[in-house]
Design a protein around this motif. Sequence first.
Motif, PDB file in Angstrom:
ATOM      1  N   ASN A   1       0.928  -1.131  -0.034  1.00 24.24           N
ATOM      2  CA  ASN A   1      -0.131   0.063  -0.004  1.00 24.24           C
ATOM      3  C   ASN A   1       0.736   1.365   0.121  1.00 24.24           C
ATOM      4  N   ALA A   2       2.002   1.341   0.800  1.00 28.45           N
ATOM      5  CA  ALA A   2       2.788   2.328   0.804  1.00 28.45           C
ATOM      6  C   ALA A   2       3.360   2.672  -0.526  1.00 28.45           C
ATOM      7  N   LEU A   3       4.082   1.552  -0.928  1.00 32.53           N
ATOM      8  CA  LEU A   3       4.874   1.928  -2.261  1.00 32.53           C
ATOM      9  C   LEU A   3       3.854   1.893  -3.598  1.00 32.53           C
ATOM     10  N   THR A   4       2.347   1.509  -3.271  1.00 29.21           N
ATOM     11  CA  THR A   4       1.512   2.081  -4.368  1.00 29.21           C
ATOM     12  C   THR A   4       1.115   3.507  -4.206  1.00 29.21           C
ATOM     13  N   ALA A   5       1.129   4.016  -3.187  1.00 30.00           N
ATOM     14  CA  ALA A   5       0.541   5.522  -2.651  1.00 30.00           C
ATOM     15  C   ALA A   5       1.885   6.415  -2.712  1.00 30.00           C
ATOM     16  N   CYS A   6       2.948   6.113  -2.936  1.00 36.06           N
ATOM     17  CA  CYS A   6       4.078   7.266  -2.726  1.00 36.06           C
ATOM     18  C   CYS A   6       4.539   7.411  -4.097  1.00 36.06           C
ATOM     19  N   ASP A   7       5.274   8.551  -4.248  1.00 33.21           N
ATOM     20  CA  ASP A   7       5.868   8.961  -5.594  1.00 33.21           C
ATOM     21  C   ASP A   7       7.392   8.346  -5.701  1.00 33.21           C
ATOM     22  N   GLY A   8       7.996   8.331  -4.523  1.00 31.48           N
ATOM     23  CA  GLY A   8       9.264   7.751  -4.428  1.00 31.48           C
ATOM     24  C   GLY A   8       9.694   6.961  -3.116  1.00 31.48           C
ATOM     25  N   VAL A   9      10.891   6.399  -3.151  1.00 34.32           N
ATOM     26  CA  VAL A   9      11.139   5.445  -1.909  1.00 34.32           C
ATOM     27  C   VAL A   9      12.490   6.268  -1.276  1.00 34.32           C
ATOM     28  N   ILE A  10      12.558   6.224  -0.095  1.00 40.49           N
ATOM     29  CA  ILE A  10      13.804   6.711   0.766  1.00 40.49           C
ATOM     30  C   ILE A  10      14.213   5.361   1.404  1.00 40.49           C
TER      31      ILE A  10
ATOM     32  N   THR B   1      11.606  -5.804  -5.296  1.00 39.60           N
ATOM     33  CA  THR B   1      10.198  -5.361  -4.647  1.00 39.60           C
ATOM     34  C   THR B   1       9.738  -4.150  -5.521  1.00 39.60           C
ATOM     35  N   ILE B   2      10.709  -3.360  -5.521  1.00 37.38           N
ATOM     36  CA  ILE B   2      10.174  -1.874  -6.106  1.00 37.38           C
ATOM     37  C   ILE B   2       9.939  -2.333  -7.622  1.00 37.38           C
ATOM     38  N   GLU B   3      10.632  -3.108  -8.161  1.00 31.00           N
ATOM     39  CA  GLU B   3      10.536  -3.359  -9.692  1.00 31.00           C
ATOM     40  C   GLU B   3       9.401  -3.946  -9.883  1.00 31.00           C
ATOM     41  N   GLN B   4       8.819  -4.673  -9.102  1.00 33.29           N
ATOM     42  CA  GLN B   4       7.595  -5.323  -8.977  1.00 33.29           C
ATOM     43  C   GLN B   4       6.369  -4.556  -9.013  1.00 33.29           C
ATOM     44  N   ILE B   5       6.447  -3.859  -8.131  1.00 31.89           N
ATOM     45  CA  ILE B   5       5.602  -2.577  -7.733  1.00 31.89           C
ATOM     46  C   ILE B   5       5.430  -1.771  -8.998  1.00 31.89           C
ATOM     47  N   GLN B   6       6.422  -1.223  -9.725  1.00 32.21           N
ATOM     48  CA  GLN B   6       6.339  -0.479 -10.971  1.00 32.21           C
ATOM     49  C   GLN B   6       5.828  -1.345 -11.818  1.00 32.21           C
ATOM     50  N   GLY B   7       5.887  -2.436 -12.171  1.00 30.37           N
ATOM     51  CA  GLY B   7       5.113  -3.291 -13.229  1.00 30.37           C
ATOM     52  C   GLY B   7       3.774  -3.720 -12.809  1.00 30.37           C
TER      53      GLY B   7
ATOM     54  N   GLU C   1      12.276   8.336 -13.007  1.00 28.61           N
ATOM     55  CA  GLU C   1      12.277   7.344 -12.428  1.00 28.61           C
ATOM     56  C   GLU C   1      13.351   6.575 -12.136  1.00 28.61           C
ATOM     57  N   ALA C   2      13.170   5.536 -11.196  1.00 28.85           N
ATOM     58  CA  ALA C   2      14.589   4.509 -10.885  1.00 28.85           C
ATOM     59  C   ALA C   2      14.606   3.908 -12.101  1.00 28.85           C
ATOM     60  N   GLU C   3      16.144   3.425 -12.365  1.00 28.05           N
ATOM     61  CA  GLU C   3      16.354   2.430 -13.145  1.00 28.05           C
ATOM     62  C   GLU C   3      16.602   1.275 -12.172  1.00 28.05           C
ATOM     63  N   VAL C   4      15.724   0.264 -12.143  1.00 26.16           N
ATOM     64  CA  VAL C   4      16.018  -1.042 -11.053  1.00 26.16           C
ATOM     65  C   VAL C   4      16.038  -1.976 -11.970  1.00 26.16           C
ATOM     66  N   GLY C   5      17.021  -2.990 -11.548  1.00 20.31           N
ATOM     67  CA  GLY C   5      17.478  -4.136 -12.090  1.00 20.31           C
ATOM     68  C   GLY C   5      18.801  -4.434 -12.366  1.00 20.31           C
TER      69      GLY C   5
END
Length: 263
Positions: A135-144, A163-169, A259-263
């Motif tokens: 819920n937090a990762l869906t609600a936010c703009d960015g992650v600290i 995890t962040i990559e999965q939420i992005q997708g 946007e983050a380049e994660v991976g």
Amino acid sequence: MNRVFAITNQKGGVGKTTTCVNLSASLAATKKSVLLVDLDPQGNATMGSGVSKNDLEISVYDVLVTSVDTSEAIVTTEGGYDVLPANGDLTAAEVQLLEFDNREMRLRKALKRVKDNYDYILIDCPPSLNMLTVNALTACDGVIIPMQCEYYALEGLSALLSTIEQIQGYTNPKLYIEGILRTMYDPRNSLTNDVSAQLSHHFGERLYRTCIPRNVRLAEAPSHGLPVLAYDRQSKGAIAYLALAAEMQRRHVAASPVEAEVG
């Protein structure tokens, strides 16, 4: 422009709640309007802000599960920022949210009602990947991401990036990494310097220049229900979080987030 940041790390004990409370107070000290959302059933960010989790009549649980209006649950603190508080009731929400359609969106919808009232909304996440964190990762703009400069922290960071990559997708394609924050930092330690160099190489400008040192006053402040800025403004911990707040704001003035380049 208002911004919503989730402060998260799946590894516990990295200064996540300490960062959420003290960054909130430091941003408020620069005349920004701030809401701290406590999404951890332990309620440490609530208590560390001087709000008794045991005396709450309405909490973030009610907002997420029973659709209580968000503004009804918000509490103003002596630290100059507002808190959407939490207590042990939130543990039940982890299961109850599974019964809802669009369960990942509950916090996003709740914050949308009050978002325009704040310059910054900071979400303190539980130290695990569950429906609250989603819920937090869906609600936010960015992650600290606060982290210690130690070997196991790097392993935990790899899992978090996945995890962040999965939420992005899945639920939040615009999610990005706002910054990596080095906490409990001791430059005399060779491993600290080695890990710090690796972080700098991999994340570049997304690694905050500000480091949060180990500091006794910073560790003492929560037991008094105060951010360190109110407990001991001259301490190294208070000065570091003020510097972090300033660095964040300089970033936002200088450029819009990428946007983050994660991976």
